[in-house]
Design a protein around this motif. Structure first.
Motif, PDB file in Angstrom:
ATOM      1  N   PRO A 126       0.926  -1.313  -0.247  1.00 19.42           N
ATOM      2  CA  PRO A 126       0.324   0.017   0.303  1.00 19.42           C
ATOM      3  C   PRO A 126       0.688   0.919   0.372  1.00 19.42           C
ATOM      4  CG  PRO A 126      -0.681  -1.638   1.614  1.00 19.42           C
ATOM      5  CD  PRO A 126       0.681  -1.701   0.955  1.00 19.42           C
ATOM      6  N   VAL A 127       0.853   2.351  -1.085  1.00 20.16           N
ATOM      7  CA  VAL A 127       1.184   3.588  -0.924  1.00 20.16           C
ATOM      8  C   VAL A 127       1.141   4.378   0.767  1.00 20.16           C
ATOM      9  CG1 VAL A 127       1.095   3.189  -3.407  1.00 20.16           C
ATOM     10  CG2 VAL A 127      -0.791   4.989  -1.758  1.00 20.16           C
ATOM     11  N   ALA A 128       1.693   5.822   0.828  1.00 18.51           N
ATOM     12  CA  ALA A 128       1.107   6.386   1.676  1.00 18.51           C
ATOM     13  C   ALA A 128      -0.156   7.061   1.268  1.00 18.51           C
ATOM     14  CB  ALA A 128       1.581   6.935   2.142  1.00 18.51           C
ATOM     15  N   ILE A 129      -1.130   6.911   1.964  1.00 21.79           N
ATOM     16  CA  ILE A 129      -2.415   7.005   0.813  1.00 21.79           C
ATOM     17  C   ILE A 129      -2.645   8.435   0.781  1.00 21.79           C
ATOM     18  CG2 ILE A 129      -4.093   6.850   3.202  1.00 21.79           C
ATOM     19  CD1 ILE A 129      -6.298   5.294   0.905  1.00 21.79           C
ATOM     20  N   ARG A 153     -12.538   9.587   7.242  1.00 22.16           N
ATOM     21  CA  ARG A 153     -12.026   8.145   8.491  1.00 22.16           C
ATOM     22  C   ARG A 153     -10.420   8.366   8.007  1.00 22.16           C
ATOM     23  NH1 ARG A 153     -14.953   5.302   3.851  1.00 22.16           N
ATOM     24  NH2 ARG A 153     -13.168   4.422   2.045  1.00 22.16           N
ATOM     25  N   LEU A 154      -9.732   8.686   7.484  1.00 20.87           N
ATOM     26  CA  LEU A 154      -8.448   8.827   7.422  1.00 20.87           C
ATOM     27  C   LEU A 154      -7.543   9.229   8.444  1.00 20.87           C
ATOM     28  CD1 LEU A 154      -8.062   9.327   3.699  1.00 20.87           C
ATOM     29  CD2 LEU A 154      -7.270   7.301   4.714  1.00 20.87           C
ATOM     30  N   ASP A 155      -6.632   8.811   8.878  1.00 22.70           N
ATOM     31  CA  ASP A 155      -5.597   9.075   9.357  1.00 22.70           C
ATOM     32  C   ASP A 155      -4.480   9.898   8.922  1.00 22.70           C
ATOM     33  OD1 ASP A 155      -7.514   8.324  11.776  1.00 22.70           O
ATOM     34  OD2 ASP A 155      -5.524   6.158  11.311  1.00 22.70           O
ATOM     35  N   TYR A 156      -3.737  10.877   9.150  1.00 21.00           N
ATOM     36  CA  TYR A 156      -3.761  11.815   8.493  1.00 21.00           C
ATOM     37  C   TYR A 156      -1.276  11.549   9.585  1.00 21.00           C
ATOM     38  CZ  TYR A 156      -7.185  13.446   6.115  1.00 21.00           C
ATOM     39  OH  TYR A 156      -8.167  13.399   5.220  1.00 21.00           O
ATOM     40  N   ARG A 162       6.040  18.639   5.273  1.00 18.06           N
ATOM     41  CA  ARG A 162       5.055  19.131   3.963  1.00 18.06           C
ATOM     42  C   ARG A 162       3.731  17.964   3.696  1.00 18.06           C
ATOM     43  NH1 ARG A 162      10.059  19.367   1.346  1.00 18.06           N
ATOM     44  NH2 ARG A 162      10.755  20.911   0.646  1.00 18.06           N
ATOM     45  N   SER A 163       3.463  16.795   4.468  1.00 14.03           N
ATOM     46  CA  SER A 163       2.681  15.885   4.845  1.00 14.03           C
ATOM     47  C   SER A 163       1.236  16.456   5.228  1.00 14.03           C
ATOM     48  CB  SER A 163       2.601  15.003   6.330  1.00 14.03           C
ATOM     49  OG  SER A 163       3.873  14.192   5.917  1.00 14.03           O
ATOM     50  N   THR A 164       0.074  16.037   4.145  1.00 14.54           N
ATOM     51  CA  THR A 164      -0.867  16.641   3.899  1.00 14.54           C
ATOM     52  C   THR A 164      -1.765  16.752   5.566  1.00 14.54           C
ATOM     53  OG1 THR A 164      -1.204  15.618   1.632  1.00 14.54           O
ATOM     54  CG2 THR A 164      -3.451  16.786   2.819  1.00 14.54           C
TER      55      THR A 164
END
Length: 253
Positions: A126-129, A153-156, A162-164
């Motif tokens: 899986p990628v870092a969604i 529902r995602l975690d961040y 620079r991450s969302t």
């Protein structure tokens, strides 16, 4: 014979507009009713058209069954792989292909960089969604309610500065990606890795996969990688044409 086949096939897009009677079919083809009737009867025998009780013709169930079977048997990885290899040969960087399956975005193909610095991504992983360029393209294509539900529902995780950071920022970025038709990850997952991506679409226009080119800063800067975006998009468009069957007439054999 080729003219007969051409006329018969010309009936199908006409009936896609809605049911038509014999006279309408004959007029559209520019032939006598007897000729149109022979063509319709042949198509009817093969289940490609159906004659209704009001004597009008519509597309037959067999046509839809064939279309569904063709879609189910398409393998986007098999179709895309030669294009990924050529893109890799042209630019030298790592090329990925990803799909959205069961709430994850997975790499299903990879062609490694020619440079000694390699990426640790793996096929099936899986990628870092929330930061990956391919994920942004695949999620941006979802209908708005589904897109919002997924984002919420995602975690961040903050992989880098620079991450969302949250769902609101992610939805805003997905809206931009949806509008512009391409995506980037400029140090969002790893500070030193940049990525540009483009979508692969099916016959219905929906995004079925996404492909990307990734490279570390020690090989090319982010600005230098962005200059490859037109090439990445052209490659994705070529895969789209082959996958969807919408090959331009000039390319036909």
């Amino acid at each position: 014979m080729s003219q007969t086949v051409d006329r018969a096939l010309s009936i199908l897009p006409l009936l896609a507009e809605g049911p038509a009677d014999l006279g309408q079919v004959a007029d559209r083809l520019g032939v006598h009713k007897s000729t149109a009737l022979r063509l319709l009867r042949t198509l009817h025998e093969h289940g490609l058209v159906y004659r209704q009780s009001d004597q009008r013709y519509r597309l037959g169930a067999r046509l839809f069954a064939l279309a569904q079977q063709a879609v189910e048997n398409l393998d986007v990885r098999e179709i895309a792989h030669p294009h990924l290899v050529r893109l890799n040969e042209e630019c030298g960087h790592t090329v990925h292909l990803a799909v959205h399956e069961e709430n994850e975005v997975l790499y299903i193909d990879k062609v490694d960089s020619r440079y000694p610095v390699r990426m640790y991504s793996r096929i099936g992983k899986p990628v870092a969604i929330t930061v990956a360029a391919v994920a942004k393209l695949l999620l941006a294509d979802l209908p708005e309610p589904e897109r919002r539900a997924v984002a919420e529902r995602l975690d961040y995780p903050l992989y880098t500065a620079r991450s969302t950071p949250n769902a609101a920022a992610f939805l805003k970025e997905l809206a931009t990606v949806r509008e512009q038709g391409w995506a980037t990850d400029l140090g969002g997952h790893e500070e030193s890795i940049n990525c540009v991506a483009a979508p692969i679409r099916g016959a219905d226009g929906r995004v079925v996969a996404a492909m990307s080119v990734s490279a570390p800063n020690v090989v090319v800067t982010a600005d230098e990688l962005l200059t490859l975006l037109p090439l990445v998009r052209r490659t994705a468009d070529a895969v789209t044409r082959e996958y969807s069957g919408n090959t331009p007439a000039k390319d036909a054999v």
